[in-house]
Design a protein around this motif. Structure first.
Motif, short mmCIF file in Angstrom:
data_model
loop_
_atom_site.label_atom_id
_atom_site.label_comp_id
_atom_site.label_asym_id
_atom_site.label_seq_id
_atom_site.Cartn_x
_atom_site.Cartn_y
_atom_site.Cartn_z
N MET A 1 0.84 -1.21 0.00
CA MET A 1 0.00 0.00 0.00
C MET A 1 0.87 1.26 0.00
O MET A 1 1.94 1.28 0.59
CB MET A 1 -0.89 -0.02 1.25
CG MET A 1 -1.70 1.25 1.42
SD MET A 1 -2.98 1.09 2.68
CE MET A 1 -4.45 1.29 1.71
N ALA A 2 0.37 2.29 -0.68
CA ALA A 2 1.15 3.54 -0.77
C ALA A 2 1.32 4.18 0.60
O ALA A 2 0.57 3.90 1.53
CB ALA A 2 0.45 4.49 -1.73
N LEU A 4 0.95 7.44 1.30
CA LEU A 4 -0.22 8.32 1.47
C LEU A 4 -1.20 8.01 0.35
O LEU A 4 -0.83 7.96 -0.82
CB LEU A 4 0.20 9.80 1.38
CG LEU A 4 -0.96 10.79 1.46
CD1 LEU A 4 -1.50 10.90 2.89
CD2 LEU A 4 -0.54 12.18 0.97
N GLU A 5 -2.46 7.79 0.73
CA GLU A 5 -3.51 7.59 -0.26
C GLU A 5 -4.60 8.60 0.00
O GLU A 5 -5.19 8.62 1.08
CB GLU A 5 -4.14 6.19 -0.10
CG GLU A 5 -3.21 5.07 -0.42
CD GLU A 5 -3.74 4.20 -1.55
OE1 GLU A 5 -4.74 4.59 -2.20
OE2 GLU A 5 -3.15 3.15 -1.76
N GLN A 7 -8.21 9.60 -1.32
CA GLN A 7 -9.25 8.96 -2.13
C GLN A 7 -10.48 9.84 -2.21
O GLN A 7 -11.14 10.09 -1.19
CB GLN A 7 -9.63 7.59 -1.51
CG GLN A 7 -8.45 6.62 -1.44
CD GLN A 7 -8.78 5.37 -0.63
OE1 GLN A 7 -9.81 5.29 0.03
NE2 GLN A 7 -7.89 4.38 -0.68
N SER A 23 -8.08 12.37 -6.07
CA SER A 23 -7.44 11.10 -5.68
C SER A 23 -6.00 11.09 -6.17
O SER A 23 -5.72 11.50 -7.30
CB SER A 23 -8.15 9.90 -6.30
OG SER A 23 -9.47 9.81 -5.83
N SER A 25 -1.90 9.03 -4.98
CA SER A 25 -1.14 8.35 -3.93
C SER A 25 0.32 8.73 -4.05
O SER A 25 0.77 9.27 -5.06
CB SER A 25 -1.35 6.85 -4.00
OG SER A 25 -0.85 6.37 -5.21
N GLU A 27 4.36 7.48 -2.76
CA GLU A 27 5.22 6.45 -2.17
C GLU A 27 6.15 7.08 -1.15
O GLU A 27 6.44 8.28 -1.23
CB GLU A 27 6.05 5.76 -3.26
CG GLU A 27 5.23 5.01 -4.29
CD GLU A 27 4.32 3.94 -3.69
OE1 GLU A 27 4.70 3.33 -2.67
OE2 GLU A 27 3.23 3.73 -4.23
N ASP A 66 -6.21 4.76 8.47
CA ASP A 66 -7.21 5.73 8.04
C ASP A 66 -7.19 6.92 9.00
O ASP A 66 -7.57 6.80 10.16
CB ASP A 66 -8.60 5.09 8.02
CG ASP A 66 -9.63 6.01 7.35
OD1 ASP A 66 -9.47 7.25 7.44
OD2 ASP A 66 -10.58 5.49 6.75
#
Ligand SMILES: Nc1ncnc2c1ncn2[C@@H]1O[C@H](COP(=O)(O)OP(=O)(O)O)[C@@H](O)[C@H]1O
Ligand SMILES: [Mg+2]
Length: 259
Positions: A1-2, A4-5, A7, A23, A25, A27, A66
């Motif tokens: 998973m990245a 920071l995401e 969405q 949206s 993401s 790395e 989250d």
């Protein structure tokens, strides 16, 4: 998973959609640029990511957690740091004390906070300015102090809002070197809001473009510079001509502050 995401992030102020279902993401240890015309929603996006504003809808996932509903203080503890676009060099704190303020996020010990601040000031080549009042310094030094203050909170993700505004070319080179150093050598992931195109195009691995609250483009700098939507909304004719990237199909405006 990245790392920071973001969405479908939407932020409205009354009827205004300052951020419209954005949206993207990021790395770990990336350095990306965030550009767009004044009022496009860049600072608002920072304010949402760092918990300064509650989002209207959408989600923010940071390092697998989250964090959408968290407040700024909790975000800072998790490692999201930021600078403020409008920075008043007010108050009677010295450079050292200003940087110590951030360090107190992780310690109550004055000597530990001082050691933390001194390490950062040394690393950013600001140590000699430690005992000056921030208001006594030239603008270029103040901008680097602003970065040092943000580093005091020991961020893993650093949001830089127009730290090169108002600087001349050698000063821009200097702050660019500091930003690269923070990213490459301190391992801090960076999102950079910047109007100085020479800088943002040079340092960013990837660029995201906002216009009227929405993301209109995302990609490597050389692709963004040729994107007809971006030229039309932001870069303008002058930039495209100077960089040989003009797209004659687009109707072009030239309202921008390219230096
Ligand atoms: N706290 C706020 N209350 C109401 N409107 C706001 C607030 N912050 C920003 N805005 C509005 O949201 C839009 C985006 O602003 P901003 O995020 O500051 O843009 P940028 O940083 O790209 O110049 C603008 O129209 C601005 O007036
Ligand atoms: Mg702004």
């Amino acid at each position: 998973m990245a790392f920071l995401e973001v969405q479908n992030l939407t932020k409205t102020f009354g009827g205004l959609r300052a951020n419209d279902s954005i949206s993207f993401s990021l790395e770990r240890e990336e350095l990306i640029g965030l550009i767009g015309p004044n009022g496009a929603g860049k600072t608002t996006l920072f304010n949402c990511i760092c918990g300064h504003h509650p989002v209207t809808s959408g989600r923010i996932i940071f390092d697998g957690q989250d964090v959408t509903a968290l407040k700024a203080h909790a975000m800072a503890r998790l490692g999201i740091g930021r600078t403020f676009q409008v920075y008043a060099a007010t108050g009677d704190l010295t450079v050292l004390e200003k940087v110590m303020v951030g360090c107190f996020l992780h310690t109550r010990s004055r000597s530990k906070a001082r050691a933390c601040a001194e390490e950062i000031l040394g690393d950013l080549k600001l140590f000699d300015l430690s005992d000056y009042l921030v208001s006594e310094l030239p603008v270029a030094a103040q901008k680097r102090v602003v970065m040092a203050m943000a580093l005091g909170t020991q961020p893993r993700l650093l949001l830089l809002d127009e730290v090169a505004a108002g600087l001349n070319t050698p000063e821009i080179e200097e702050i660019m070197a500091s930003i690269r150093h923070v990213n490459k050598d301190r391992g801090v992931t960076v999102i950079l809001i910047e109007h100085v195109m020479e800088m943002v195009m040079k340092v960013s691995e990837r660029i995201i473009v906002l216009d009227y609250g929405a993301k209109i483009a995302e990609g490597p700098p050389e692709v963004i510079a040729k994107d007809s939507k971006v030229i039309k909304a932001y870069l303008g004719e002058r930039y495209a001509k100077e960089h040989g990237t003009i797209d004659h199909r687009s109707s072009i405006n030239d309202q921008n502050q390219i230096r």
